[in-house]
Design a protein around this motif. Structure first.
Motif, mmCIF file in Angstrom:
data_model
loop_
_atom_site.group_PDB
_atom_site.id
_atom_site.type_symbol
_atom_site.label_atom_id
_atom_site.label_comp_id
_atom_site.label_asym_id
_atom_site.label_seq_id
_atom_site.Cartn_x
_atom_site.Cartn_y
_atom_site.Cartn_z
ATOM 1 N N THR A 223 12.653 2.376 2.994
ATOM 2 C CA THR A 223 12.660 0.700 3.394
ATOM 3 C C THR A 223 13.597 0.965 4.407
ATOM 4 O O THR A 223 13.178 0.282 5.585
ATOM 5 N N ALA A 227 12.191 -0.382 8.343
ATOM 6 C CA ALA A 227 13.067 -1.244 8.693
ATOM 7 C C ALA A 227 13.623 -1.030 10.264
ATOM 8 O O ALA A 227 13.058 -2.185 11.196
ATOM 9 N N PRO A 247 3.380 10.630 0.780
ATOM 10 C CA PRO A 247 3.262 9.382 -0.062
ATOM 11 C C PRO A 247 3.789 8.228 -0.199
ATOM 12 O O PRO A 247 4.008 7.057 -0.267
ATOM 13 N N ARG A 251 3.438 4.906 1.362
ATOM 14 C CA ARG A 251 3.150 3.615 0.532
ATOM 15 C C ARG A 251 3.832 2.528 0.625
ATOM 16 O O ARG A 251 4.128 1.111 1.143
ATOM 17 N N GLN A 252 5.017 2.166 1.016
ATOM 18 C CA GLN A 252 6.635 2.182 1.525
ATOM 19 C C GLN A 252 5.639 1.726 2.864
ATOM 20 O O GLN A 252 6.391 -0.155 3.816
ATOM 21 N N ARG A 254 3.333 0.333 4.291
ATOM 22 C CA ARG A 254 1.883 -0.237 3.644
ATOM 23 C C ARG A 254 2.837 -1.235 3.034
ATOM 24 O O ARG A 254 2.393 -2.156 3.765
ATOM 25 N N GLU A 255 3.517 -1.715 2.420
ATOM 26 C CA GLU A 255 4.710 -2.761 1.927
ATOM 27 C C GLU A 255 5.235 -3.373 2.953
ATOM 28 O O GLU A 255 5.328 -4.885 2.508
ATOM 29 N N GLN A 256 5.825 -3.001 3.784
ATOM 30 C CA GLN A 256 6.174 -3.708 4.472
ATOM 31 C C GLN A 256 5.473 -3.527 6.020
ATOM 32 O O GLN A 256 6.134 -4.080 6.893
ATOM 33 N N ASN A 257 4.285 -3.136 6.118
ATOM 34 C CA ASN A 257 3.485 -4.136 6.861
ATOM 35 C C ASN A 257 3.644 -3.559 7.788
ATOM 36 O O ASN A 257 3.644 -3.820 8.828
ATOM 37 N N LEU A 280 -3.072 8.256 -3.047
ATOM 38 C CA LEU A 280 -3.401 6.900 -2.599
ATOM 39 C C LEU A 280 -4.668 6.112 -2.673
ATOM 40 O O LEU A 280 -5.019 5.077 -1.884
ATOM 41 N N ALA A 282 -8.180 5.259 -1.269
ATOM 42 C CA ALA A 282 -8.499 5.005 0.227
ATOM 43 C C ALA A 282 -7.443 4.303 1.408
ATOM 44 O O ALA A 282 -7.497 4.150 2.200
ATOM 45 N N ASP A 283 -6.098 3.694 0.674
ATOM 46 C CA ASP A 283 -5.116 3.917 1.101
ATOM 47 C C ASP A 283 -4.598 4.711 2.639
ATOM 48 O O ASP A 283 -4.042 4.572 3.026
#
Lengths: 424, 304
Positions: A223, A227, A247, A251-252, A254-257, A280, A282-283
């Motif tokens: 993250t 950022a 991965p 994943r992160q 995606r979480e953080q957009n 993941l 389909a992500d």
């Protein structure tokens, strides 16, 4: 005296006929020619090592159906190399006990250095088909060759893809692209990333906004990096990762957009591993990985002789494993076929004659298995632009071939990548 | 300095996210460190195999999920008695023989145990990376400019609960008092009629149960493989030294400090610096406050 002359004549005749007989036998493949095959068959690398061995065996059978090598049936002396020490000692054993003049192997960048060093000390040919350590061909060893491109070749292809395929589709010039580099810090990640950085900057004038390295054995959180990257707003994220960290980053992100236009990787680990899709679902959609040809590959795009070979190779892999060829099969099989071409030409395993034949080999892209061509440099490395590589993309749970477009029926999707929940 | 590194008022959102990341990552570190600090503090044994018990917990979650589709949060309840048992057995077979031996012997023993467990996992389950993917691992909670992963929030809350529970247990129960007495002076405790062997056995089992549960909780967040424990265990030592041996609350605070150093250091200087930063912190604590930031001076020699 005449009696002795007679005896000599008889012996000479016997020798000649014996020699002739041997030649005749050779043509009907009754003789055998043995090479050493060195792969990790136990330990943590065993899964991929066994796949390579399978690839070698499939192509060995193809070679023997077509007349073997130097008129003899090709056979293997297989040895297990789970770690660098074993790789070196087994290479020694293959030469001194099995009497081989050629060793092929060992896929892992951890092993190929030690194994080839040992082979070169005996003045025996070492034929590497997979490892990507850039240092491999920089040691001045005259009997050491590599059929696959190295990590710097991966970087070369990735930038080729970004500059010549992605940039036009974004409607931008390459020098308008902002690119963020992120990489694990082993020789593989550094090799790919440094060569990509150099080519992106010098040849295409791309704007590098970040270059971050991390250790894949201790990265627990991306993250802070995400950022930072979000503020730098890169068009392309060039990330070389392994199987646990890729991965996690995705994943992160995606979480953080974290939104970017494209994400590019190279190699069979990380985004190029089937595990990425498992992690993941389909992500995973949208991520690119540079690899050997996968689903969608158009055999018709190859040269006629290449088409025939590729078809036979795929059928043989399908028959043996029931699936599409995996990276290990493709690298080992494609590399072994090139060894056959060299031996056809050299008709000898004498290191000098062998080397001369390697240097003389010159085939365009599309000639052999995987759509490869051949042109070795003096340092024993096959050329980047001959060992054709392909960009694959995660599309609905599968890695499919999307580039170069003349080689595939699929097209890259989601360019530029939209919102995370819109990549369906 | 480029714009990303300037922390101005426009970047409150970034700061908030870094704060959230620190707290959530600290929760994971605390989960792992709590068991280690307990064993370290009371038995005075540096358990180098701690990460491998974490790895076993991750595999338990993986197999339960992939073979029987059991959610890791259900496995959590089963894992505590299972790993308590694993702790008892490990103590009986391995630790009891070396508990009164020199620190060197204990280190060799636990390092040996660590390597043995890694290789058992490698033989049984291969070196493949396994993924546990329950529904909650892809649920994201957004609040203002920050984002949280649900599995990580749960892991953090359980870490806090576990720390508080162990703290209360040590402070207010008879067994806890007996354990602390043994830690302060093993010989005197024996003279007072305390069965120290029983105390050590219990301590080890609780510590392993805690790290086994931690493994189950982190399984949805990280890949599972035979050396997965190594990724966290070095950090756990830093946390334990920072927080003071055997100090539960210290472990929690130490985890947050280590996570803050990692998150903020990665943001400001680059992620390659994170290990440099927290090992500098580690050495500084050892040099200037050897009992830990929150420990009592001299506590590190107690019971040695």
């Amino acid at each position: 005296m005449p009696r002795r002359t007679l005896a000599i004549t008889v012996v000479a005749l016997m020798l000649v006929t014996g020699g002739l007989l041997a030649v005749v036998h050779g043509q009907s493949l009754s003789g055998e020619y043995k090479i050493g095959v060195l792969e990790p068959l136990t330990g943590p690398l065993a899964g991929e090592g066994k796949r390579h061995l399978e690839g070698y065996e499939i192509v060995r059978d193809m070679i023997n159906e077509r007349g073997g090598v130097m008129g003899k049936k090709l056979v293997f002396a297989v040895a297990d190399a789970p770690d660098p020490t074993a790789a070196a000692s087994e290479a020694n054993r293959l030469v001194t006990r099995e009497g081989v003049k050629i060793i092929t192997g060992t896929f892992s960048s951890r092993l190929c250095g030690a194994a080839s060093e040992a082979a070169a000390r005996h003045n025996v040919v070492y034929w590497e088909t997979s490892c990507v350590d850039p240092r491999f061909n920089k040691r001045g060893l005259k009997t050491v060759f590599r059929t696959e491109i190295d990590a710097t070749g991966f970087g070369w292809y990735n930038v080729e893809f970004i500059a010549k395929h992605l940039a036009p589709r974004f409607g931008k010039k390459p020098n308008e692209l902002k690119i963020a580099f992120l990489s694990e810090d082993s020789s593989y990640g550094q090799g790919v990333t440094e060569s990509a950085r150099q080519r992106a900057k010098q040849e295409f004038g791309m704007q590098e906004v970040a270059a971050e390295y991390y250790s894949f054995t201790s990265i627990n959180d991306f993250t802070p990096i995400i950022a930072k990257f979000k503020q730098l707003a890169p068009d392309v994220v060039h990330h070389i990762g392994y199987t646990n960290d890729a991965p996690l980053f995705w994943r992160q992100a995606r979480e953080q957009n974290f939104l970017f236009r494209a994400h590019v990787h190279a190699g069979a680990t990380g985004y190029g591993s089937p595990d990425f899709g498992k992690a993941l679902g389909a992500d995973a959609n949208g991520a690119f990985a540079l690899l050997e040809p996968g689903p969608g590959f158009r055999i018709e795009a190859l040269r006629p002789e290449g088409q025939k070979l590729e078809r036979e190779f795929r059928e043989a892999v399908q028959k043996r494993t029931g699936s599409y060829p995996l990276g290990g099969h493709q690298l080992a099989g494609g590399g072994l076929w090139l060894l056959k071409l060299v031996l056809d030409r050299a008709r000898s395993d004498d290191p000098d004659k062998f080397r001369a034949a390697v240097m003389a080999l010159d085939l365009p892209v599309g000639s052999v298995i995987n759509g490869w061509g051949v042109k070795f440099a003096e340092n024993g490395q096959n050329a980047n632009d001959r060992v054709q590589h392909y960009m694959l993309q995660w599309q609905n749970g599968q890695l499919v071939t999307v580039w170069p477009e003349e080689f595939t029926t699929n097209r890259a999707k989601w360019i530029p990548l939209g919102a995370w929940d819109r990549r369906k | 300095m480029d714009s990303a590194r300037r922390l101005g008022p426009a970047q409150i959102g970034v700061l908030a996210q870094l704060g959230v990341s620190t707290v959530l990552l600290g929760g994971i570190y605390a989960l792992i460190a709590v068991g280690l600090t307990l064993i370290f503090g009371i038995m005075r044994v540096v358990n180098f195999a701690h990460g491998e018990f974490l790895m076993l917990g991750m595999y338990l979650a993986f197999w339960a999920f992939s073979a029987y589709a059991v959610d890791p949060y259900v496995v959590l309840f089963v894992s505590i008695p299972i790993f308590f048992g694993v702790g008892l057995v490990t103590y009986a077979l391995v630790m009891r023989g070396v508990i009164h031996a020199s620190h060197n012997v204990q280190i060799f023993t636990t390092v040996g145990l660590s390597t043995a467990l890694q290789n058992v996992a490698l033989v049984l389950w291969t070196g493949d990376f396994r993924i546990v993917r329950p529904w909650h691992s892809s649920v994201v909670i957004r609040f203002a400019d920050t984002a949280f992963n649900l599995s990580q929030v749960v892991a953090f809350l359980i870490a806090v609960a576990l720390t508080v529970a162990l703290f209360a247990f040590m402070k207010w129960t008879h067994t806890g008092r007996v354990m602390r007495a043994t830690a302060q002076d093993g010989d005197a405790a024996t003279l007072m009629g305390i069965d120290t062997d029983r105390v050590y056995r219990l301590t080890f089992a609780i510590g392993i149960a805690a790290v086994g549960a931690a493994g189950v909780l982190v399984a949805p967040l990280y890949a599972v493989y035979p050396t997965a424990g190594l990724q966290f265990v070095l950090l756990a030592y830093v946390v334990v030294v920072l927080g003071g041996l055997g100090d539960m609350v210290g472990a929690m605070l130490g985890s947050l400090i280590v996570a803050a150093v990692e998150v903020i250091g990665s943001y400001l200087f680059g992620v390659a610096w994170k290990e440099v930063l927290y090992f500098v912190l580690f050495i500084a604590v050892l040099a200037f406050r050897p009992a830990g930031l929150f420990g009592q001076r001299g506590a590190e020699t107690l019971g040695a």
